[in-house]
Design a protein around this motif. Structure first.
Motif, PDB file in Angstrom:
ATOM      1  N   PRO A  84      -4.642   8.915 -18.334  1.00 47.89           N
ATOM      2  CA  PRO A  84      -3.487   9.759 -18.659  1.00 47.89           C
ATOM      3  C   PRO A  84      -2.591  10.023 -17.451  1.00 47.89           C
ATOM      4  CG  PRO A  84      -5.479  10.672 -19.621  1.00 47.89           C
ATOM      5  CD  PRO A  84      -5.920   9.565 -18.710  1.00 47.89           C
ATOM      6  N   ILE A  85      -3.188  10.150 -16.274  1.00 46.21           N
ATOM      7  CA  ILE A  85      -2.386  10.353 -15.061  1.00 46.21           C
ATOM      8  C   ILE A  85      -1.591   9.093 -14.735  1.00 46.21           C
ATOM      9  CG2 ILE A  85      -2.448  10.900 -12.603  1.00 46.21           C
ATOM     10  CD1 ILE A  85      -5.099  12.346 -13.067  1.00 46.21           C
ATOM     11  N   LEU A  86      -2.276   7.964 -14.692  1.00 41.28           N
ATOM     12  CA  LEU A  86      -1.637   6.720 -14.263  1.00 41.28           C
ATOM     13  C   LEU A  86      -0.608   6.214 -15.263  1.00 41.28           C
ATOM     14  CD1 LEU A  86      -4.692   4.789 -12.770  1.00 41.28           C
ATOM     15  CD2 LEU A  86      -2.946   6.096 -11.555  1.00 41.28           C
ATOM     16  N   GLN A  87      -0.722   6.598 -16.526  1.00 42.26           N
ATOM     17  CA  GLN A  87       0.214   6.108 -17.528  1.00 42.26           C
ATOM     18  C   GLN A  87       1.463   6.971 -17.684  1.00 42.26           C
ATOM     19  OE1 GLN A  87      -1.647   4.818 -21.214  1.00 42.26           O
ATOM     20  NE2 GLN A  87      -3.351   3.877 -20.111  1.00 42.26           N
ATOM     21  N   LEU A  88       1.564   8.038 -16.885  1.00 41.61           N
ATOM     22  CA  LEU A  88       2.830   8.758 -16.836  1.00 41.61           C
ATOM     23  C   LEU A  88       3.920   7.815 -16.337  1.00 41.61           C
ATOM     24  CD1 LEU A  88       1.554  12.076 -15.298  1.00 41.61           C
ATOM     25  CD2 LEU A  88       2.698  11.897 -17.515  1.00 41.61           C
ATOM     26  N   PRO A  89       5.109   7.848 -16.916  1.00 42.81           N
ATOM     27  CA  PRO A  89       6.157   6.893 -16.536  1.00 42.81           C
ATOM     28  C   PRO A  89       6.425   6.872 -15.028  1.00 42.81           C
ATOM     29  CG  PRO A  89       6.797   8.090 -18.510  1.00 42.81           C
ATOM     30  CD  PRO A  89       5.530   8.734 -18.025  1.00 42.81           C
ATOM     31  N   GLY A  90       6.226   5.700 -14.434  1.00 40.89           N
ATOM     32  CA  GLY A  90       6.532   5.499 -13.026  1.00 40.89           C
ATOM     33  C   GLY A  90       5.455   5.925 -12.055  1.00 40.89           C
ATOM     34  N   LEU A  91       4.392   6.550 -12.540  1.00 41.34           N
ATOM     35  CA  LEU A  91       3.417   7.123 -11.609  1.00 41.34           C
ATOM     36  C   LEU A  91       2.566   6.068 -10.920  1.00 41.34           C
ATOM     37  CD1 LEU A  91       0.421   8.507 -10.998  1.00 41.34           C
ATOM     38  CD2 LEU A  91       2.510   9.749 -10.396  1.00 41.34           C
ATOM     39  N   TRP A  92       1.929   5.182 -11.692  1.00 49.02           N
ATOM     40  CA  TRP A  92       1.020   4.243 -11.019  1.00 49.02           C
ATOM     41  C   TRP A  92       1.783   3.263 -10.141  1.00 49.02           C
ATOM     42  CZ3 TRP A  92       0.434  -0.993 -10.831  1.00 49.02           C
ATOM     43  CH2 TRP A  92       0.989  -1.776 -11.835  1.00 49.02           C
ATOM     44  N   GLN A  93       2.992   2.914 -10.549  1.00 47.78           N
ATOM     45  CA  GLN A  93       3.791   2.029  -9.707  1.00 47.78           C
ATOM     46  C   GLN A  93       4.128   2.712  -8.380  1.00 47.78           C
ATOM     47  OE1 GLN A  93       4.406   2.714 -12.906  1.00 47.78           O
ATOM     48  NE2 GLN A  93       4.880   0.854 -14.057  1.00 47.78           N
ATOM     49  N   ALA A  94       4.418   4.014  -8.433  1.00 48.42           N
ATOM     50  CA  ALA A  94       4.714   4.758  -7.209  1.00 48.42           C
ATOM     51  C   ALA A  94       3.502   4.793  -6.285  1.00 48.42           C
ATOM     52  CB  ALA A  94       5.158   6.175  -7.547  1.00 48.42           C
ATOM     53  N   LEU A  95       2.304   4.901  -6.865  1.00 50.35           N
ATOM     54  CA  LEU A  95       1.088   4.869  -6.062  1.00 50.35           C
ATOM     55  C   LEU A  95       0.858   3.486  -5.467  1.00 50.35           C
ATOM     56  CD1 LEU A  95      -1.285   6.858  -8.456  1.00 50.35           C
ATOM     57  CD2 LEU A  95      -0.211   7.712  -6.374  1.00 50.35           C
ATOM     58  N   ALA A  96       1.045   2.456  -6.283  1.00 57.42           N
ATOM     59  CA  ALA A  96       0.811   1.086  -5.814  1.00 57.42           C
ATOM     60  C   ALA A  96       1.807   0.687  -4.738  1.00 57.42           C
ATOM     61  CB  ALA A  96       0.889   0.117  -6.992  1.00 57.42           C
ATOM     62  N   ASP A  97       3.050   1.148  -4.856  1.00 59.88           N
ATOM     63  CA  ASP A  97       4.088   0.793  -3.893  1.00 59.88           C
ATOM     64  C   ASP A  97       4.010   1.615  -2.622  1.00 59.88           C
ATOM     65  OD1 ASP A  97       5.030  -1.006  -5.751  1.00 59.88           O
ATOM     66  OD2 ASP A  97       6.650   0.281  -6.474  1.00 59.88           O
ATOM     67  N   ASN A  98       3.245   2.691  -2.636  1.00 59.31           N
ATOM     68  CA  ASN A  98       3.144   3.564  -1.477  1.00 59.31           C
ATOM     69  C   ASN A  98       2.358   2.888  -0.366  1.00 59.31           C
ATOM     70  OD1 ASN A  98       2.004   6.208   0.043  1.00 59.31           O
ATOM     71  ND2 ASN A  98       3.821   6.714  -1.166  1.00 59.31           N
ATOM     72  N   PRO A  99       2.737   3.070   0.900  1.00 62.40           N
ATOM     73  CA  PRO A  99       1.977   2.445   1.996  1.00 62.40           C
ATOM     74  C   PRO A  99       0.568   2.997   2.167  1.00 62.40           C
ATOM     75  CG  PRO A  99       3.687   3.918   2.847  1.00 62.40           C
ATOM     76  CD  PRO A  99       3.939   3.775   1.385  1.00 62.40           C
ATOM     77  N   ALA A 100       0.306   4.178   1.636  1.00 60.23           N
ATOM     78  CA  ALA A 100      -1.048   4.740   1.745  1.00 60.23           C
ATOM     79  C   ALA A 100      -2.018   3.929   0.895  1.00 60.23           C
ATOM     80  CB  ALA A 100      -1.047   6.196   1.299  1.00 60.23           C
ATOM     81  N   PRO A 101      -3.146   3.495   1.455  1.00 59.64           N
ATOM     82  CA  PRO A 101      -4.111   2.722   0.663  1.00 59.64           C
ATOM     83  C   PRO A 101      -4.732   3.575  -0.438  1.00 59.64           C
ATOM     84  CG  PRO A 101      -5.056   3.312   2.787  1.00 59.64           C
ATOM     85  CD  PRO A 101      -3.612   3.706   2.845  1.00 59.64           C
ATOM     86  N   VAL A 102      -5.062   2.922  -1.550  1.00 62.69           N
ATOM     87  CA  VAL A 102      -5.681   3.585  -2.689  1.00 62.69           C
ATOM     88  C   VAL A 102      -7.161   3.222  -2.729  1.00 62.69           C
ATOM     89  CG1 VAL A 102      -5.730   3.802  -5.201  1.00 62.69           C
ATOM     90  CG2 VAL A 102      -3.531   3.605  -4.006  1.00 62.69           C
ATOM     91  N   THR A 103      -8.006   4.235  -2.707  1.00 72.36           N
ATOM     92  CA  THR A 103      -9.457   4.045  -2.740  1.00 72.36           C
ATOM     93  C   THR A 103      -9.994   4.563  -4.067  1.00 72.36           C
ATOM     94  OG1 THR A 103      -9.674   4.248  -0.333  1.00 72.36           O
ATOM     95  CG2 THR A 103     -11.649   4.653  -1.663  1.00 72.36           C
ATOM     96  N   LEU A 104     -10.678   3.682  -4.786  1.00 68.59           N
ATOM     97  CA  LEU A 104     -11.284   4.025  -6.077  1.00 68.59           C
ATOM     98  C   LEU A 104     -12.785   4.172  -5.889  1.00 68.59           C
ATOM     99  CD1 LEU A 104     -11.453   4.160  -9.229  1.00 68.59           C
ATOM    100  CD2 LEU A 104     -11.471   1.652  -9.205  1.00 68.59           C
ATOM    101  N   VAL A 105     -13.329   5.313  -6.327  1.00 75.22           N
ATOM    102  CA  VAL A 105     -14.768   5.547  -6.280  1.00 75.22           C
ATOM    103  C   VAL A 105     -15.319   5.361  -7.688  1.00 75.22           C
ATOM    104  CG1 VAL A 105     -16.614   7.169  -5.715  1.00 75.22           C
ATOM    105  CG2 VAL A 105     -14.484   7.177  -4.375  1.00 75.22           C
ATOM    106  N   SER A 106     -16.278   4.480  -7.849  1.00 72.49           N
ATOM    107  CA  SER A 106     -16.805   4.159  -9.177  1.00 72.49           C
ATOM    108  C   SER A 106     -17.536   5.351  -9.792  1.00 72.49           C
ATOM    109  CB  SER A 106     -17.767   2.975  -9.105  1.00 72.49           C
ATOM    110  OG  SER A 106     -18.332   2.727 -10.389  1.00 72.49           O
ATOM    111  N   PRO A 107     -17.233   5.677 -11.053  1.00 75.75           N
ATOM    112  CA  PRO A 107     -17.976   6.733 -11.748  1.00 75.75           C
ATOM    113  C   PRO A 107     -19.253   6.212 -12.398  1.00 75.75           C
ATOM    114  CG  PRO A 107     -16.224   5.955 -13.164  1.00 75.75           C
ATOM    115  CD  PRO A 107     -16.107   5.177 -11.869  1.00 75.75           C
ATOM    116  N   ILE A 108     -19.465   4.894 -12.347  1.00 76.30           N
ATOM    117  CA  ILE A 108     -20.656   4.287 -12.936  1.00 76.30           C
ATOM    118  C   ILE A 108     -21.614   3.881 -11.814  1.00 76.30           C
ATOM    119  CG2 ILE A 108     -21.552   2.374 -14.300  1.00 76.30           C
ATOM    120  CD1 ILE A 108     -20.041   4.399 -15.968  1.00 76.30           C
TER     121      ILE A 108
END
Length: 322
Positions: free
Chosen positions: A211-235
């Motif tokens: 729901p957060i990432l599917q807000l219009p323009g949000l995930w693209q803004a994160l992906a385009d940002n120079p800050a690296p994105v770290t995903l922690v697995s919930p499984i």
């Protein structure tokens, strides 16, 4: 170990209990006020005339040191007199509202009825609770998660609480998301390069982070940002430490592994994830992950104690070179 005091702010994306654990660890090891948490509001709903924000309240109570330690949600030392009286009147009691917790919902509903935006209300609530970190609702606009099941479609809280996640899941939709605006302050901070790292906490991919990432323009803004994105697995080792993520994955035909988690993000949000943190019990999977541009890191991700939370926070933050 990196001197985190020398770094810029960190943005964490989170749902409820699982995300709140890592958020607490991050708050512990970062300088005061340097943690920003963007929180899912897709599971917000109106109940008994009150605006309920379960994930936000879990974050706030956890960071304020007020959460019930045995269950991770709700308030410590809660009582249930109102709910007992409501049951005697034949009212709906499937969603548990404790006496202390009820004050939060009354306060928030009153502020919202007075014309304040949800973002402003939560900022004030965090201040009242003594939370140093910035807790941001993903949007002030209403987004409501619907869980589509074999037999029927259910509002998220009806599925999660009333039905105890028992119906078989076939998919999800987020009502209102096409017109919802991402949190304005967070979008401004992203544009201004305010963050040294973006962390996707170990929350449910489908109903907490999507729901957060599917807000219009949000995930693209994160992906385009120079800050690296770290995903922690919930499984971890084929199970979800908290919540129905593993059950949902199995019912949707997604492999119930850390690989399945990463595949979901890479398929729906290509180029978003830079670092993927998996638990030591899944270390043998590391060599199987060949997503371009994704650095796989093995760490202890099961957070049973405060030290566990802080250790994982350090492991995540240390991925950004000083």
């Amino acid at each position: 170990m990196i001197d985190h005091a020398a770094k810029r702010s960190v943005l964490a994306l989170s749902g409820g209990v699982g995300g709140a654990k890592l958020a607490l660890g991050l708050e512990d090891v970062l300088p005061a006020g340097e943690l920003h948490v963007l929180v899912n509001t897709g599971d917000d709903f109106e109940h008994l005339g009150l605006h309920i924000s379960p994930d936000i309240d879990t974050l706030l109570y956890t960071l304020a040191g007020k959460a019930n330690p045995s269950q991770g949600w709700g308030l410590e030392g809660e009582s249930w007199h109102m709910l007992e009286a409501l049951a005697q009147l034949g009212g709906e009691t499937w969603f548990q509202l404790g006496d202390k917790d009820l004050a939060t919902h009354l306060w928030r509903t009153h502020r919202l009825a007075g014309g304040q935006a949800l973002t402003a209300v939560i900022n004030e609530l965090a201040s009242q609770l003594g939370v140093a970190s910035r807790v941001h609702p993903m949007s002030s606009d209403p987004v409501r998660t619907t869980v589509h099941c074999r037999s029927e479609s259910l509002p998220f809280q009806r599925y999660f609480v009333e039905q105890r996640c028992q119906p078989e899941v076939t998919g999800f939709s987020f009502e209102g998301i096409g017109n919802a605006r991402p949190n304005r302050e967070v979008m401004t901070l992203l544009r201004n390069g305010a963050f040294s790292q973006i962390v996707v906490c170990p929350s449910n991919p489908f109903v907490s982070i999507d729901p957060i990432l599917q807000l219009p323009g949000l995930w693209q803004a994160l992906a385009d940002n120079p800050a690296p994105v770290t995903l922690v697995s919930p499984i971890v080792a084929g199970i979800a430490i908290k919540g129905p993520a593993a059950k949902m994955m199995a019912e949707l035909g997604v492999p119930v592994t850390a690989l399945g988690v990463l595949a979901h993000y890479c398929r729906h949000y290509p180029g978003l994830v830079n670092n993927f943190v998996i638990d030591a019990s899944d270390a043998t999977l590391a060599s199987s992950i060949d997503e371009p541009g994704v650095n796989v890191v093995v760490a202890s991700t099961v957070m049973k104690t405060r030290d566990d939370k802080q250790s994982l926070a350090h492991a995540v933050l240390d991925l950004v070179e000083g």
